[in-house]
Design an enzyme around this catalytic site. Structure first.
Site, PDB file in Angstrom:
ATOM      1  N   LYS A 280      21.222  28.058 -25.328  1.00  0.00           N
ATOM      2  CA  LYS A 280      20.662  26.917 -26.044  1.00  0.00           C
ATOM      3  C   LYS A 280      21.200  26.947 -27.475  1.00  0.00           C
ATOM      4  O   LYS A 280      21.267  28.003 -28.090  1.00  0.00           O
ATOM      5  CB  LYS A 280      19.137  27.062 -26.065  1.00  0.00           C
ATOM      6  CG  LYS A 280      18.400  25.872 -25.520  1.00  0.00           C
ATOM      7  CD  LYS A 280      16.933  26.149 -25.342  1.00  0.00           C
ATOM      8  CE  LYS A 280      16.150  24.861 -25.367  1.00  0.00           C
ATOM      9  NZ  LYS A 280      14.791  24.999 -24.891  1.00  0.00           N
ATOM     10  N   GLU A 363       0.313  22.467 -16.281  1.00  0.00           N
ATOM     11  CA  GLU A 363      -0.942  21.920 -16.801  1.00  0.00           C
ATOM     12  C   GLU A 363      -2.086  22.016 -15.797  1.00  0.00           C
ATOM     13  O   GLU A 363      -3.233  22.299 -16.176  1.00  0.00           O
ATOM     14  CB  GLU A 363      -0.742  20.458 -17.236  1.00  0.00           C
ATOM     15  CG  GLU A 363       0.089  20.286 -18.511  1.00  0.00           C
ATOM     16  CD  GLU A 363       1.594  20.401 -18.308  1.00  0.00           C
ATOM     17  OE1 GLU A 363       2.030  20.492 -17.144  1.00  0.00           O
ATOM     18  OE2 GLU A 363       2.336  20.402 -19.313  1.00  0.00           O
ATOM     19  N   ARG A 391      -1.183  15.108 -15.999  1.00  0.00           N
ATOM     20  CA  ARG A 391      -0.828  15.956 -14.864  1.00  0.00           C
ATOM     21  C   ARG A 391      -2.048  16.645 -14.252  1.00  0.00           C
ATOM     22  O   ARG A 391      -2.061  17.007 -13.089  1.00  0.00           O
ATOM     23  CB  ARG A 391       0.100  17.075 -15.353  1.00  0.00           C
ATOM     24  CG  ARG A 391       1.533  16.732 -15.415  1.00  0.00           C
ATOM     25  CD  ARG A 391       2.106  16.773 -14.021  1.00  0.00           C
ATOM     26  NE  ARG A 391       3.422  16.169 -13.995  1.00  0.00           N
ATOM     27  CZ  ARG A 391       4.544  16.814 -14.274  1.00  0.00           C
ATOM     28  NH1 ARG A 391       4.506  18.098 -14.582  1.00  0.00           N
ATOM     29  NH2 ARG A 391       5.690  16.195 -14.222  1.00  0.00           N
TER      30      ARG A 391
HETATM   31  C1  LIG Z   1       4.653  18.297 -17.882  1.00  0.00           C
HETATM   32  C2  LIG Z   1       5.321  18.675 -19.167  1.00  0.00           C
HETATM   33  N1  LIG Z   1       4.781  19.624 -19.951  1.00  0.00           N
HETATM   34  C3  LIG Z   1       5.374  19.966 -21.105  1.00  0.00           C
HETATM   35  C4  LIG Z   1       6.529  19.375 -21.495  1.00  0.00           C
HETATM   36  C5  LIG Z   1       7.155  19.700 -22.836  1.00  0.00           C
HETATM   37  N2  LIG Z   1       8.497  20.255 -22.678  1.00  0.00           N
HETATM   38  C6  LIG Z   1       9.592  19.513 -22.850  1.00  0.00           C
HETATM   39  S1  LIG Z   1      10.997  20.356 -22.600  1.00  0.00           S
HETATM   40  C7  LIG Z   1      10.138  21.775 -22.307  1.00  0.00           C
HETATM   41  C8  LIG Z   1      10.876  23.051 -22.017  1.00  0.00           C
HETATM   42  C9  LIG Z   1      11.928  22.846 -21.021  1.00  0.00           C
HETATM   43  O1  LIG Z   1      12.592  24.063 -20.821  1.00  0.00           O
HETATM   44  P1  LIG Z   1      13.716  24.128 -19.743  1.00  0.00           P
HETATM   45  O2  LIG Z   1      13.320  23.339 -18.543  1.00  0.00           O
HETATM   46  O3  LIG Z   1      14.061  25.550 -19.511  1.00  0.00           O
HETATM   47  O4  LIG Z   1      14.915  23.358 -20.419  1.00  0.00           O
HETATM   48  P2  LIG Z   1      15.698  23.725 -21.759  1.00  0.00           P
HETATM   49  O5  LIG Z   1      15.081  22.898 -22.850  1.00  0.00           O
HETATM   50  O6  LIG Z   1      15.534  25.177 -22.015  1.00  0.00           O
HETATM   51  O7  LIG Z   1      17.081  23.332 -21.477  1.00  0.00           O
HETATM   52  C10 LIG Z   1       8.768  21.563 -22.380  1.00  0.00           C
HETATM   53  C11 LIG Z   1       7.757  22.595 -22.202  1.00  0.00           C
HETATM   54  C12 LIG Z   1       7.049  18.372 -20.656  1.00  0.00           C
HETATM   55  N3  LIG Z   1       8.151  17.689 -20.972  1.00  0.00           N
HETATM   56  N4  LIG Z   1       6.431  18.064 -19.503  1.00  0.00           N
END
Ligand SMILES: Cc1ncc(C[n+]2csc(CCOP(=O)(O)OP(=O)(O)O)c2C)c(N)n1
Length: 633
Positions: A280, A363, A391
Site C-alpha cells: 500500500k 459489522e 449491514r
Molecule cells: C462494510 C464496510 N465496513 C467498513 C468499511 C470501511 N473500509 C473501507 S476500505 C476498508 C479496508 C479495506 O482493506 P482491504 O480490503 O484490505 O483493501 P486495501 O485498502 O488494503 O487495499 C475499510 C475497513 C467499508 N467500506 N465497508
C-alpha cells in the site's frame, strides 16, 4: 519524452504496450495519482498499491465484455484512468466529477458499484452464474483486499463458488493492511504464507523465468508462464478446501509475472484464487510510512505528504469521552469493525487495551459479539458508521433489541458524508432503527451534549443509539461533568407561539436561523432541540400543537421514515387542533432519492435543506393561520 499514460484512451491502447512501456506507464500513473490526489484528496495508499495489478488485468482481460470487480472499489482509480477517465481524474470526488468508487452509471467498464466491503465475490459469482446460464464466454474477475476476507460475506461467497460455476477468478490483493493493520486469524494465515521462506525461493525462480521469457514469442511466454505459475502453486488449505485452486503468493508489482499469470489463469476451467502481494502506498514514502493516514485523506503536500492540522471532530470527542468514562466504569468495552481511526477509537485503545476490540470488517459479528458481552454484565459500545450499521440491521433487532440488551451504538458519519457519495451517506439510520421496540435513539446538538447522551445511555437497562455527524464539532464549551438527561425530554432553547421549530442534532443551527428569519417577518418561533428521536417528547409536541400554527423539522436524514415523519405520526395520533386535525409539519430533510457526492452545503442548497426552503414552506401556513395563538405554556 511523450507520456504513455496520455496515449491510453481505453484498455485497447494498453494492449499495444510491451513490458517496458507498461513499467513506464506504471510510473506515470503513480505520479499522476500522487499529484492529482494531493489536490482532491482520496484513497491514495490503496491505489498506489494496485497500479501494476490493474495494468495487468486490463492488459489481459477485455472489459467491458469481461467483468472486473473491485471490492469496496476505493482502489479503482487506476481502473478509471485506464478506461477512458484519465482526463477527468482531477474531478474525482469533486462536485459533478468522478465518483471515488465504481459506479455503473459512470462507465460501461464499471460492471458493479460498491463502497461497502465484502461484496465483490458474491457479485462476481452472480455474474459468472448468469454467464453460464446464458451460455456466455466472458471472464469474471473479483479483486478483493486481504481485509475483505475478514468479512463474512466473502466467506459466504467462497462457500458457494465451486458449486455454482467452473470459471471465476478471485484475486486476493494482500497488503497486510485494512485501514489499520488487518486483524484476526485470516490476517495471520495470510501472513504465514507470505513469510514462508519456501515462497521466497519459488517467487525468485518464477520471476527469473518470466523475465527471461518475457520478450519472446507469445506461445513460448504462455508455456513458460504456465510453468512458472504452476511452480508457484503453494498449497493453501483454506482456499483449496473451498474448491478454488490457489496460486501464489506472487509479487503484485512484477508486471510481466502478473500479465503472464493472468493469461494462464484465463485458460483454466475451474475457479481459482490468485494471491498477490502488494505494498500500500508504493512509490510515495509518506504513504508507506503513514499507512493509516494515506488509506484515504484530504488534500496533502505532494512532496512531503503533510496535511493541514485537523479540527476537533465528533469522533475524537466520542472516543476521549468513552475512554474517560471507562476509567471509572470497568463494564465499558469498545468495539469497532475495522474503523479504529475513523471512529476515533484509536484514542481509546492505548488507554484501555484490554477493553478495545477490533473485530475486522464484520459489522454483523460486532453487534452480536456486543450482545454476548452485554449478557455477561458488560456495557458494550459499538462505534459503527451509520452507513455500515445498515449491514447489522438484523443483529440490532434480533440479538440486541429483542433481548433488551444494553448495547450502545455510536453512529458516526450520521448525515450526508459529502465527498464519498451515496455509498457512505448516513441518511437512513433513523428510518431503520426507529421502528425497533426498546431502543432509545438520540442525536446531540453539539459535542457537550454528545457526552451527556453517552452518559445517559450507559445508565439504561436496554439498547440505545446516538447519531452524530462527520467532521468538526460545534466548538461549544464543555461541562466538567457530563449529565444524565431525562429520557424522551426535548430541550426548549427559546420559546415562541406561532411556529415550533425542531432542529435535530447539529441541524439546530438551521432551526435558530429560521427563527430569526421568521422574527423578521413578524412571527414568533420556538426553537427546540429534540434530543430524542425515540421516545419522542410527545408532551412537548402536544403543548406546541395547541399554540403553534405549524411545526418545522430539520434533519440530516431522509425525510421518509425520519425524525419529521416521527413527529407527523405522533401529531396525527394526537389530533390536537380544535377541529381534531393534526397541525401541519414542514419537514426539511433529504428527498426520496440517492444523493450524489459533493460538498455538503451545495448539496443542501440543491435539495432544499435550507432556511430559505423552510421559510418558503412555512410562511404560507402562517399567513393562512387558521387558529388563534393560544395560551402560553
Ligand atoms: C462494510 C464496510 N465496513 C467498513 C468499511 C470501511 N473500509 C473501507 S476500505 C476498508 C479496508 C479495506 O482493506 P482491504 O480490503 O484490505 O483493501 P486495501 O485498502 O488494503 O487495499 C475499510 C475497513 C467499508 N467500506 N465497508
Amino acid at each position: 519524452m511523450a507520456s504513455i499514460v496520455q496515449s491510453i484512451h481505453s484498455p485497447a491502447d494498453l494492449k499495444l504496450l510491451n513490458y517496458e512501456q507498461m513499467g513506464k506507464l506504471a510510473e506515470e500513473i503513480r505520479e499522476c495519482l500522487i499529484q492529482t490526489l494531493s489536490k482532491t484528496g482520496g484513497h491514495l495508499g490503496p491505489n498506489l498499491g494496485v497500479v501494476e495489478l490493474t495494468i495487468a488485468l486490463h492488459a489481459v482481460f477485455e472489459t467491458p465484455q469481461d467483468k472486473i470487480l473491485f471490492d469496496v472499489s476505493h482502489q479503482a482509480y487506476v481502473h478509471k484512468m485506464l478506461t477512458g477517465r484519465l482526463d477527468r481524474m482531477d474531478t474525482i470526488r469533486q462536485p459533478g466529477g468522478l465518483n471515488g468508487f465504481m459506479l455503473r452509471t459512470e462507465s460501461e467498464h464499471d460492471c458493479y458499484g460498491a463502497g461497502h466491503a465484502g461484496t465483490a465475490l458474491s457479485a462476481a459469482l452472480g455474474m459468472a452464474v448468469a454467464r453460464d446460464l446464458a451460455g456466455g464466454h466472458e471472464h469474471v474477475v473479483a479483486v478483493a483486499g486481504d481485509a475483505a476476507f475478514t468479512n463474512g460475506i466473502s466467506f459466504e461467497a467462497l462457500n458457494n463458488i465451486a458449486e455454482q460455476t467452473k470459471r471465476m477468478i478471485v484475486v486476493l490483493n494482500d497488503n497486510e493492511w485494512s485501514i489499520d493493520r488487518n486483524v484476526g486469524a485470516v490476517a495471520r494465515y495470510f501472513h504465514r504464507i507470505v513469510t514462508n521462506e519456501h515462497y521466497q525461493h519459488l517467487h525468485d525462480r518464477a520471476t527469473r523465468l518470466i523475465e527471461r521469457f518475457g520478450g519472446k514469442t507469445a506461445m513460448k511466454v504462455v508455456r513458460r508462464a504456465e510453468e512458472a505459475a504452476k511452480s508457484m502453486l503453494w498449497p493453501s488449505i483454506l482456499f483449496e478446501e473451498f474448491g478454488l485452486e490457489y496460486f501464489g503468493p506472487l509479487d503484485g508489482h512484477n508486471l510481466p509475472l502478473l500479465v503472464e499469470s493472468f493469461k494462464f489463469l484465463k485458460t483454466l476451467d475451474h475457479p481459482v484464487l490468485l494471491h498477490v502481494l502488494t505494498q500500500k502506498g508504493r512509490g510515495f514514502q509518506p504513504a508507506i510510512d503513514g499507512q493509516k493516514k494515506f488509506h484515504g485523506l484530504g488534500p496533502y503536500d505532494p512532496e512531503t505528504g503533510k496535511t493541514v492540522a485537523g479540527v476537533p471532530t465528533y469522533s475524537e470527542v466520542f472516543a476521549n469521552t468513552l475512554a474517560d468514562m471507562a476509567t471509572t466504569d470497568p463494564r465499558i468495552v469498545a468495539i469497532t469493525a475495522a474503523m479504529p481511526n475513523g471512529t476515533g477509537l484509536d484514542l481509546f485503545r492505548p488507554r484501555h487495551p484490554r477493553r478495545y476490540f477490533d473485530v475486522g470488517i464484520a459489522e454483523e459479528h460486532a453487534v452480536i459479539f456486543a450482545a454476548g458481552m452485554a449478557t455477561r454484565g458488560y456495557r458494550p459500545v459499538c462505534a459503527i458508521y451509520s452507513t455500515f450499521l445498515q449491514r447489522a440491521f438484523d443483529p440490532v433487532v434480533h440479538d440486541v433489541c429483542l433481548q433488551k440488551l444494553p448495547v450502545l451504538f455510536c453512529m458516526d458519519r450520521a448525515g450526508l458524508s459529502g465527498d464519498d457519495g451515496p455509498t457512505h451517506h448516513g441518511l437512513f439510520d433513523i428510518a431503520y432503527l426507529r421502528g425497533i421496540p426498546e431502543i432509545v435513539l438520540m442525536a446531540p446538538k453539539d459535542e457537550d451534549e454528545l457526552a451527556d447522551m453517552m452518559k445517559t445511555a450507559l445508565t439504561l437497562a436496554g439498547p440505545s443509539a446516538i447519531r452524530y455527524p462527520r467532521g468538526a464539532v460545534a466548538g461549544v464549551a464543555r461541562k466538567a461533568e457530563a449529565q444524565v438527561l431525562s429520557i424522551g425530554k426535548a430541550e426548549v432553547l427559546s420559546d415562541g407561539s406561532d411556529v415550533a421549530i425542531l432542529g435535530l442534532g447539529p441541524m439546530i443551527a438551521l432551526a435558530k436561523e429560521l427563527a430569526v428569519a421568521l422574527d423578521h417577518e413578524g412571527y414568533s418561533a420556538a426553537v427546540i432541540n429534540p434530543r430524542f428521536i425515540k421516545p419522542l417528547d410527545r408532551e412537548l409536541l402536544a403543548r406546541y400543537a395547541l399554540r403553534a400554527a405549524a411545526f418545522v423539522t430539520f434533519e440530516d436524514h431522509v425525510k421518509m421514515g425520519g425524525f419529521g415523519s416521527a413527529v407527523v405520526e405522533a401529531l396525527e395520533e394526537m389530533k390536537l387542533d380544535e377541529m381534531g386535525r393534526a397541525v401541519p409539519v414542514v419537514r426539511i430533510g433529504w428527498p426520496d432519492r440517492f444523493i450524489e457526492h459533493g460538498k455538503v452545503d451545495a448539496l443542501r442548497a440543491k435539495y432544499g435543506l435550507t432556511v430559505e426552503a423552510a421559510l418558503a414552506q412555512v410562511l404560507p401556513l402562517l399567513k393562512s393561520r387558521r387558529r388563534p395563538a393560544l395560551v402560553a405554556s
